[in-house]
Design a protein around this motif. Structure first.
Motif, short mmCIF file in Angstrom:
data_model
loop_
_atom_site.label_atom_id
_atom_site.label_comp_id
_atom_site.label_asym_id
_atom_site.label_seq_id
_atom_site.Cartn_x
_atom_site.Cartn_y
_atom_site.Cartn_z
N GLN A 45 0.59 -1.20 0.06
CA GLN A 45 -0.07 -0.05 0.06
C GLN A 45 0.87 1.23 -0.12
OE1 GLN A 45 -3.72 -0.49 2.24
NE2 GLN A 45 -2.69 -2.69 3.15
N GLN A 46 1.65 1.48 -1.00
CA GLN A 46 2.74 2.34 -1.15
C GLN A 46 2.38 3.59 -1.84
OE1 GLN A 46 6.21 -0.89 -1.65
NE2 GLN A 46 4.18 -1.21 -2.58
N HIS A 75 -13.42 18.34 -7.68
CA HIS A 75 -12.49 17.85 -6.82
C HIS A 75 -11.03 17.68 -7.26
CE1 HIS A 75 -12.15 16.32 -2.47
NE2 HIS A 75 -11.00 15.61 -2.95
N TYR A 76 -9.95 17.78 -6.36
CA TYR A 76 -8.71 17.62 -6.85
C TYR A 76 -7.97 16.78 -5.75
CZ TYR A 76 -4.55 18.32 -9.62
OH TYR A 76 -3.38 18.39 -10.40
N PHE A 77 -7.36 15.57 -6.45
CA PHE A 77 -6.49 14.83 -5.79
C PHE A 77 -5.29 14.84 -6.28
CE2 PHE A 77 -10.47 11.95 -5.62
CZ PHE A 77 -10.75 11.83 -4.37
N VAL A 78 -4.26 14.83 -5.46
CA VAL A 78 -2.57 14.37 -5.73
C VAL A 78 -2.50 13.20 -5.23
CG1 VAL A 78 -0.38 15.27 -5.38
CG2 VAL A 78 -2.02 17.10 -5.39
N MET A 79 -1.75 12.28 -6.21
CA MET A 79 -1.48 10.92 -5.83
C MET A 79 0.13 11.01 -5.53
SD MET A 79 -4.52 9.55 -5.97
CE MET A 79 -4.26 7.98 -6.11
N VAL A 80 0.39 10.39 -4.40
CA VAL A 80 1.84 10.29 -3.78
C VAL A 80 2.32 9.04 -3.72
CG1 VAL A 80 3.14 11.15 -2.02
CG2 VAL A 80 1.11 12.51 -2.38
N ALA A 81 3.53 8.80 -4.30
CA ALA A 81 4.33 7.70 -3.88
C ALA A 81 4.60 7.70 -2.60
CB ALA A 81 5.36 7.29 -5.02
N ASP A 82 4.19 6.46 -2.00
CA ASP A 82 4.67 6.92 -0.37
C ASP A 82 5.20 5.55 0.05
OD1 ASP A 82 4.63 7.21 2.22
OD2 ASP A 82 2.53 7.92 2.24
N GLN A 83 6.73 5.65 0.49
CA GLN A 83 7.23 4.63 1.31
C GLN A 83 7.33 5.23 2.83
OE1 GLN A 83 7.65 1.67 0.68
NE2 GLN A 83 7.62 1.66 -1.80
N PHE A 106 11.04 2.10 -5.07
CA PHE A 106 10.47 3.34 -5.70
C PHE A 106 9.55 2.83 -6.91
CE2 PHE A 106 10.69 6.63 -9.21
CZ PHE A 106 9.88 7.54 -8.32
N LEU A 107 9.71 1.85 -7.87
CA LEU A 107 9.02 1.32 -8.85
C LEU A 107 7.75 1.09 -8.30
CD1 LEU A 107 11.22 -0.41 -11.43
CD2 LEU A 107 10.03 1.55 -11.94
N ALA A 108 8.00 0.10 -7.30
CA ALA A 108 6.76 -0.40 -6.68
C ALA A 108 5.81 0.68 -6.11
CB ALA A 108 7.02 -1.50 -5.36
N SER A 109 6.07 1.58 -5.47
CA SER A 109 5.45 2.73 -5.08
C SER A 109 5.02 3.48 -6.46
CB SER A 109 5.98 3.66 -4.27
OG SER A 109 7.10 4.19 -4.73
N LEU A 147 4.48 22.51 -1.13
CA LEU A 147 3.01 23.02 -0.91
C LEU A 147 2.37 22.06 -0.03
CD1 LEU A 147 1.72 24.00 -4.75
CD2 LEU A 147 1.95 25.42 -2.65
N LEU A 148 2.75 20.59 -0.25
CA LEU A 148 1.84 19.48 0.32
C LEU A 148 2.62 19.13 1.58
CD1 LEU A 148 0.92 17.74 -2.95
CD2 LEU A 148 -0.48 19.31 -1.61
N ASN A 149 3.67 19.77 1.91
CA ASN A 149 4.53 19.20 3.19
C ASN A 149 4.77 17.92 3.13
OD1 ASN A 149 5.82 19.98 5.54
ND2 ASN A 149 3.92 19.64 6.82
N LEU A 150 5.46 17.19 1.97
CA LEU A 150 5.60 15.85 1.65
C LEU A 150 7.16 15.56 2.41
CD1 LEU A 150 4.57 15.12 -1.62
CD2 LEU A 150 3.49 15.08 0.21
N PRO A 151 6.85 14.49 3.48
CA PRO A 151 8.09 14.37 4.11
C PRO A 151 8.91 13.14 3.38
CG PRO A 151 6.06 12.69 4.80
CD PRO A 151 5.42 13.72 3.74
N GLU A 152 10.00 12.73 3.98
CA GLU A 152 11.05 11.74 3.42
C GLU A 152 10.49 10.22 2.81
OE1 GLU A 152 13.37 10.13 6.46
OE2 GLU A 152 14.91 9.18 4.98
N LEU A 153 10.62 9.96 1.95
CA LEU A 153 10.14 8.91 1.16
C LEU A 153 8.69 9.10 0.58
CD1 LEU A 153 11.79 5.89 2.79
CD2 LEU A 153 12.15 6.46 0.44
N THR A 154 8.45 10.04 0.29
CA THR A 154 7.09 10.61 -0.79
C THR A 154 7.47 11.27 -1.55
OG1 THR A 154 6.92 12.48 0.73
CG2 THR A 154 5.63 10.55 1.65
N PHE A 155 6.60 11.12 -2.74
CA PHE A 155 6.80 11.87 -3.99
C PHE A 155 5.47 12.07 -4.72
CE2 PHE A 155 8.01 12.60 -8.46
CZ PHE A 155 8.90 13.64 -8.25
N PRO A 156 5.26 13.46 -5.35
CA PRO A 156 3.78 13.69 -5.79
C PRO A 156 4.05 13.19 -7.36
CG PRO A 156 5.44 15.57 -5.65
CD PRO A 156 6.11 14.69 -4.82
#
Ligand SMILES: Cc1cc2nc3c(=O)[nH]c(=O)nc-3n(C[C@H](O)[C@H](O)[C@H](O)COP(=O)(O)O)c2cc1C
Length: 249
Positions: A45-46, A75-83, A106-109, A147-156
């Motif tokens: 569930q990455q 509506h607007y979603f941002v889909m974030v790759a997330d480990q 990374f590929l899996a996410s 903008l989205l305050n994304l932490p380590e191991l996340t990517f928009p």
């Protein structure tokens, strides 16, 4: 052989004009539920899903993507790759998080995020909604992270603008099946060249006859102009992805 799901899938078109009508919280919850039931690599569930409702942030995303029309979406979603969540779990259990920083993870996410994205699109269309997936948020991935305050191991990775369609664009013709579906081994280049000639004519006719933004363009022209436009574009991407802790090995 067909059924309502196949019919819907083969009628997909991206929607960029919306009626001025927001999605309800219930609709959004159903869409997130549909995303969450997608297949997910190693059941890890990455990805994460961010609903952007703040008009200032939406305006910024409109600027970054060049798609100011997203302001009219329901509506607007941002889909974030997330480990990141799995990093938390690793730390809580004194488990070595080395693998989370790998190309493989990374590929899996990216897979998980993309598949969840399409589930949202398909679910939205089944609810009479329409929308557009947006890779153009990557025009400034660092700014999106801030903008989205994304932490380590996340990517928009992708945006999704959704809403009630205000128009019904013509279906965009796809490549002939024989050009993308092979048996046992990759198809011959000579066959592709022949198929491309007729597909180029089909795409040119589509652009010539479509009701809005008509132009003269074959599929080949389209690919060539995409290549030219892509020169030097998003050159910082690998660095930003690595800065987030992905693809370190
Ligand atoms: C990963 C991905 C990124 C996309 N990014 C954008 C985008 O930034 N802007 C846009 O207008 N459409 C975007 N699209 C939509 C495509 O342009 C569209 O799907 C394609 O032209 C085919 O048209 P159709 O969806 O109407 O059949 C994206 C689609 C995908 C799958």
């Amino acid at each position: 052989m067909t059924n309502p799901i196949i019919d819907q899938l083969t009628q997909h078109r991206s929607i960029r004009n919306f009626q001025n009508k927001p999605l309800t919280n219930e609709q959004v919850a159903v869409l997130v539920d549909a995303a969450q039931h997608a297949s997910t690599s190693t059941f890890s569930q990455q990805y994460s899903i961010i609903s952007v409702t703040d008009p200032e942030i939406l305006k910024e995303i409109g600027r970054i993507s060049g798609h100011h029309w997203l302001m009219n979406a329901g509506h607007y979603f941002v889909m974030v790759a997330d480990q990141h969540r799995n990093l938390r779990i690793a730390k809580a259990h004194d488990s070595d998080p080395f693998i989370l920083h790998s190309m493989d993870k990374f590929l899996a996410s990216v897979f998980d995020t993309a598949i969840a994205t399409e589930n949202i699109m398909v679910a939205a269309e089944s609810m009479g909604l329409g929308g557009t997936i947006m890779g153009s948020i990557l025009n400034d991935s660092q700014k999106m992270i801030e903008l989205l305050n994304l932490p380590e191991l996340t990517f928009p990775l992708l945006g999704i603008a959704l809403g009630y369609p205000a128009d019904e664009p013509e279906l965009k013709p796809r490549l002939p099946k024989e050009a993308v579906h092979f048996r046992n081994q990759y198809g011959s280049d000579e066959n592709f060249d022949q198929q491309l000639a007729s597909y180029d004519a089909l795409v040119a006719a589509y652009y010539k006859h479509r009701s809005s933004n008509d132009r003269t363009e074959t599929f080949s022209h389209h690919i060539v102009s995409e290549l030219a436009a892509g020169h030097g574009r998003r050159a910082e991407l690998v660095d930003v992805i690595r800065k987030q802790g992905f693809m370190l090995h």
